[in-house]
Design a protein around this motif. Sequence first.
Motif, PDB file in Angstrom:
ATOM      1  N   ILE A 226       4.961  34.893  36.646  1.00 51.29           N
ATOM      2  CA  ILE A 226       4.926  34.753  35.189  1.00 51.29           C
ATOM      3  C   ILE A 226       3.976  35.793  34.614  1.00 51.29           C
ATOM      4  CG2 ILE A 226       4.275  33.219  33.281  1.00 51.29           C
ATOM      5  CD1 ILE A 226       5.039  30.869  35.003  1.00 51.29           C
ATOM      6  N   LEU A 227       4.400  36.432  33.523  1.00 52.80           N
ATOM      7  CA  LEU A 227       3.552  37.363  32.794  1.00 52.80           C
ATOM      8  C   LEU A 227       3.017  36.656  31.550  1.00 52.80           C
ATOM      9  CD1 LEU A 227       5.549  40.723  33.009  1.00 52.80           C
ATOM     10  CD2 LEU A 227       3.398  40.176  34.122  1.00 52.80           C
ATOM     11  N   ILE A 228       1.721  36.487  31.489  1.00 51.82           N
ATOM     12  CA  ILE A 228       1.085  35.810  30.356  1.00 51.82           C
ATOM     13  C   ILE A 228       0.611  36.883  29.376  1.00 51.82           C
ATOM     14  CG2 ILE A 228      -0.724  34.194  29.661  1.00 51.82           C
ATOM     15  CD1 ILE A 228      -0.814  33.270  32.610  1.00 51.82           C
ATOM     16  N   PRO A 229       1.018  36.814  28.118  1.00 53.33           N
ATOM     17  CA  PRO A 229       0.673  37.875  27.157  1.00 53.33           C
ATOM     18  C   PRO A 229      -0.786  37.820  26.703  1.00 53.33           C
ATOM     19  CG  PRO A 229       1.882  36.134  26.039  1.00 53.33           C
ATOM     20  CD  PRO A 229       1.861  35.768  27.504  1.00 53.33           C
ATOM     21  N   ARG A 230      -1.687  37.891  27.653  1.00 53.25           N
ATOM     22  CA  ARG A 230      -3.123  37.897  27.377  1.00 53.25           C
ATOM     23  C   ARG A 230      -3.827  38.728  28.441  1.00 53.25           C
ATOM     24  NH1 ARG A 230      -4.821  36.790  22.711  1.00 53.25           N
ATOM     25  NH2 ARG A 230      -6.826  36.126  23.547  1.00 53.25           N
ATOM     26  N   GLY A 231      -5.100  39.039  28.208  1.00 48.22           N
ATOM     27  CA  GLY A 231      -5.928  39.673  29.215  1.00 48.22           C
ATOM     28  C   GLY A 231      -6.964  38.691  29.727  1.00 48.22           C
ATOM     29  N   PHE A 232      -7.696  39.081  30.779  1.00 53.09           N
ATOM     30  CA  PHE A 232      -8.755  38.226  31.303  1.00 53.09           C
ATOM     31  C   PHE A 232      -9.925  38.184  30.320  1.00 53.09           C
ATOM     32  CE2 PHE A 232      -6.739  39.233  35.426  1.00 53.09           C
ATOM     33  CZ  PHE A 232      -6.631  37.952  35.930  1.00 53.09           C
ATOM     34  N   ALA A 233     -10.399  36.975  30.003  1.00 50.97           N
ATOM     35  CA  ALA A 233     -11.572  36.841  29.145  1.00 50.97           C
ATOM     36  C   ALA A 233     -12.850  37.157  29.902  1.00 50.97           C
ATOM     37  CB  ALA A 233     -11.644  35.420  28.571  1.00 50.97           C
ATOM     38  N   THR A 234     -12.772  37.133  31.232  1.00 48.84           N
ATOM     39  CA  THR A 234     -13.952  37.397  32.071  1.00 48.84           C
ATOM     40  C   THR A 234     -14.000  38.844  32.550  1.00 48.84           C
ATOM     41  OG1 THR A 234     -12.636  36.439  33.861  1.00 48.84           O
ATOM     42  CG2 THR A 234     -14.337  35.057  32.876  1.00 48.84           C
ATOM     43  N   GLU A 235     -13.195  39.710  31.963  1.00 50.21           N
ATOM     44  CA  GLU A 235     -13.234  41.151  32.225  1.00 50.21           C
ATOM     45  C   GLU A 235     -12.990  41.460  33.697  1.00 50.21           C
ATOM     46  OE1 GLU A 235     -17.021  42.330  30.813  1.00 50.21           O
ATOM     47  OE2 GLU A 235     -16.599  41.810  28.737  1.00 50.21           O
ATOM     48  N   GLN A 236     -11.953  40.833  34.245  1.00 47.01           N
ATOM     49  CA  GLN A 236     -11.583  41.075  35.637  1.00 47.01           C
ATOM     50  C   GLN A 236     -10.268  41.821  35.687  1.00 47.01           C
ATOM     51  OE1 GLN A 236     -12.938  36.690  36.920  1.00 47.01           O
ATOM     52  NE2 GLN A 236     -12.103  37.887  38.592  1.00 47.01           N
ATOM     53  N   GLU A 237     -10.006  42.485  36.797  1.00 47.71           N
ATOM     54  CA  GLU A 237      -8.743  43.171  37.002  1.00 47.71           C
ATOM     55  C   GLU A 237      -7.797  42.344  37.865  1.00 47.71           C
ATOM     56  OE1 GLU A 237      -7.659  45.948  35.657  1.00 47.71           O
ATOM     57  OE2 GLU A 237      -9.509  46.227  34.501  1.00 47.71           O
ATOM     58  N   GLU A 238      -8.382  41.583  38.805  1.00 46.98           N
ATOM     59  CA  GLU A 238      -7.562  40.746  39.675  1.00 46.98           C
ATOM     60  C   GLU A 238      -8.440  39.719  40.374  1.00 46.98           C
ATOM     61  OE1 GLU A 238      -5.740  43.015  42.718  1.00 46.98           O
ATOM     62  OE2 GLU A 238      -7.613  43.805  43.502  1.00 46.98           O
ATOM     63  N   ILE A 239      -7.779  38.722  40.960  1.00 45.89           N
ATOM     64  CA  ILE A 239      -8.473  37.725  41.776  1.00 45.89           C
ATOM     65  C   ILE A 239      -8.210  38.077  43.230  1.00 45.89           C
ATOM     66  CG2 ILE A 239      -8.655  35.279  42.332  1.00 45.89           C
ATOM     67  CD1 ILE A 239      -7.695  34.649  39.546  1.00 45.89           C
ATOM     68  N   SER A 240      -9.262  38.402  43.952  1.00 43.53           N
ATOM     69  CA  SER A 240      -9.127  38.883  45.324  1.00 43.53           C
ATOM     70  C   SER A 240      -9.037  37.757  46.343  1.00 43.53           C
ATOM     71  CB  SER A 240     -10.305  39.797  45.684  1.00 43.53           C
ATOM     72  OG  SER A 240     -11.542  39.115  45.493  1.00 43.53           O
ATOM     73  N   THR A 241      -9.407  36.532  45.952  1.00 46.62           N
ATOM     74  CA  THR A 241      -9.380  35.407  46.892  1.00 46.62           C
ATOM     75  C   THR A 241      -7.944  35.028  47.234  1.00 46.62           C
ATOM     76  OG1 THR A 241     -11.398  34.555  45.892  1.00 46.62           O
ATOM     77  CG2 THR A 241     -10.168  33.067  47.308  1.00 46.62           C
ATOM     78  N   PRO A 242      -7.546  35.049  48.503  1.00 40.09           N
ATOM     79  CA  PRO A 242      -6.171  34.661  48.863  1.00 40.09           C
ATOM     80  C   PRO A 242      -5.972  33.152  48.721  1.00 40.09           C
ATOM     81  CG  PRO A 242      -7.450  35.093  50.845  1.00 40.09           C
ATOM     82  CD  PRO A 242      -8.341  35.454  49.676  1.00 40.09           C
ATOM     83  N   ASP A 243      -4.776  32.769  48.319  1.00 38.24           N
ATOM     84  CA  ASP A 243      -4.423  31.355  48.175  1.00 38.24           C
ATOM     85  C   ASP A 243      -5.477  30.604  47.358  1.00 38.24           C
ATOM     86  OD1 ASP A 243      -2.181  31.800  49.695  1.00 38.24           O
ATOM     87  OD2 ASP A 243      -3.159  31.281  51.578  1.00 38.24           O
ATOM     88  N   PHE A 244      -5.780  31.124  46.185  1.00 37.83           N
ATOM     89  CA  PHE A 244      -6.790  30.510  45.316  1.00 37.83           C
ATOM     90  C   PHE A 244      -6.200  29.314  44.567  1.00 37.83           C
ATOM     91  CE2 PHE A 244      -4.535  33.709  42.922  1.00 37.83           C
ATOM     92  CZ  PHE A 244      -4.280  33.104  41.700  1.00 37.83           C
ATOM     93  N   MET A 245      -7.089  28.504  43.994  1.00 39.34           N
ATOM     94  CA  MET A 245      -6.677  27.350  43.200  1.00 39.34           C
ATOM     95  C   MET A 245      -6.878  27.658  41.719  1.00 39.34           C
ATOM     96  SD  MET A 245      -5.627  25.350  45.504  1.00 39.34           S
ATOM     97  CE  MET A 245      -5.808  25.029  47.262  1.00 39.34           C
TER      98      MET A 245
END
Length: 433
Positions: A226-245
């Motif tokens: 899913i593409l969410i039409p927003r950006g990260f509020a925490t100024e991140q580029e990606e979540i590196s943790t695999p299989d995150f919750m």
Amino acid sequence: MAVALEALKICETLEGILKGTFGPNGLDVMLNSSSGNILVTNNGALILRSLNLENPIGRTIVDKIVSCCSITGDGATSFVLLLTTMLREVVALTGIRANGIEIFSRQGRSLIALSRAFFKLESTLLEDVVVPVLDGIVIKTDLEVEDFSLIKRRIIRLIVTTLNGKFPISTVSHFAELLYELIIKTWNSSVMSLKDTVLHMIDEFPQMCTEVPGVPVPSSQVKPGILIPRGFATEQEEISTPDFMFVVMNCSLDISGPQTSSSIRIRDDISLDASVQWKRNQVQKAITMFQDYNIRLILSSENVSDLVLHFCRQRGIAVVSMIPQEYTDYICKCAGVLAIDSLDSDNLSELFVGKGISCGLNTVSHHKFVHLQFDTSNHKFSPHHILLCSPAQGLCKQYYIALHHALKCVKMSFSEDGKSCFIYPALVHLNWP
């Protein structure tokens, strides 16, 4: 009987307007409204809505045609052409002359003749003439066969026929391939039949398709997740943790108790410090609870305060805020989780926690999207998203409507059991391979 003749005259007028727009290579019609606006289109339903007929019979005919097209998604011009032909047969069989004088002297005999005409049209014309001809030229494709190339050719021909005449052939070809790719990828990742998959896509198309103006059309693409039409509020580029919750929230983390019109009056700095400290403790308590459940992403439909963002950054939790409500609902539906409406409890149920596979920032021109993929092994399907690009916002909207109508046409080609689809060579664009 004068009503039938009046209806025929109106339909013949509408036929004269719409006849040139029929078919894959139909021409456009230019209409000039009383306000001075100019409309150029070959969409039959749009043309009929723009006519503003004063005749009550004409308004009734147009309303019924537009109502039918709102369900089927297309077919206004075909409706007018068929209705005009039927009314000509009715007028001819019931003996109504062009000047409105009836051959039958009594109204009862005219009504009997009209009933016989409708019976003849239903029993003879449709069953003995139309149905055998259609059955003779129909091409039936079994959707359960192993040959996906055959299914691809059939579905793309239907899509091209729907889109052709509205846009340049290069755009039509690109969108036909793109929409087919979206259908097949959604189907292959689900346990639903192809017909049910298309029905699901029609219902959820507003959340499965994102318009991106100011970008060339060839940039349009299908992405998993899913593409969410927003950006990260925490100024991140990606979540590196695999299989995150992750969790979906419809409430704010720093609001305690019910919101009312009353306010708390703080009389001195000591009370202010105590109030701020209490609020800080509440936020820390909620963030700690999320951390205990290994939450690495918060998707919120509400605005997230700087205080909450500060603690989330410290704990390595990404936040996406101000997500449209329809997107949070769609994410919950696809991921099989519930949205959090309040934080009254100290425990977080597994029903509110989703398992993510990847989440990163996707940038197209100056548009930012959060690209989320999650584990759908226990659900009906894995969602896919289409980025619809065009040089201008108006073109984006036209492309969106055309693709949505094309999905409806694909749906109408399925048999009742959904195991096969039908196309008629005379009604499709034959130059497509």
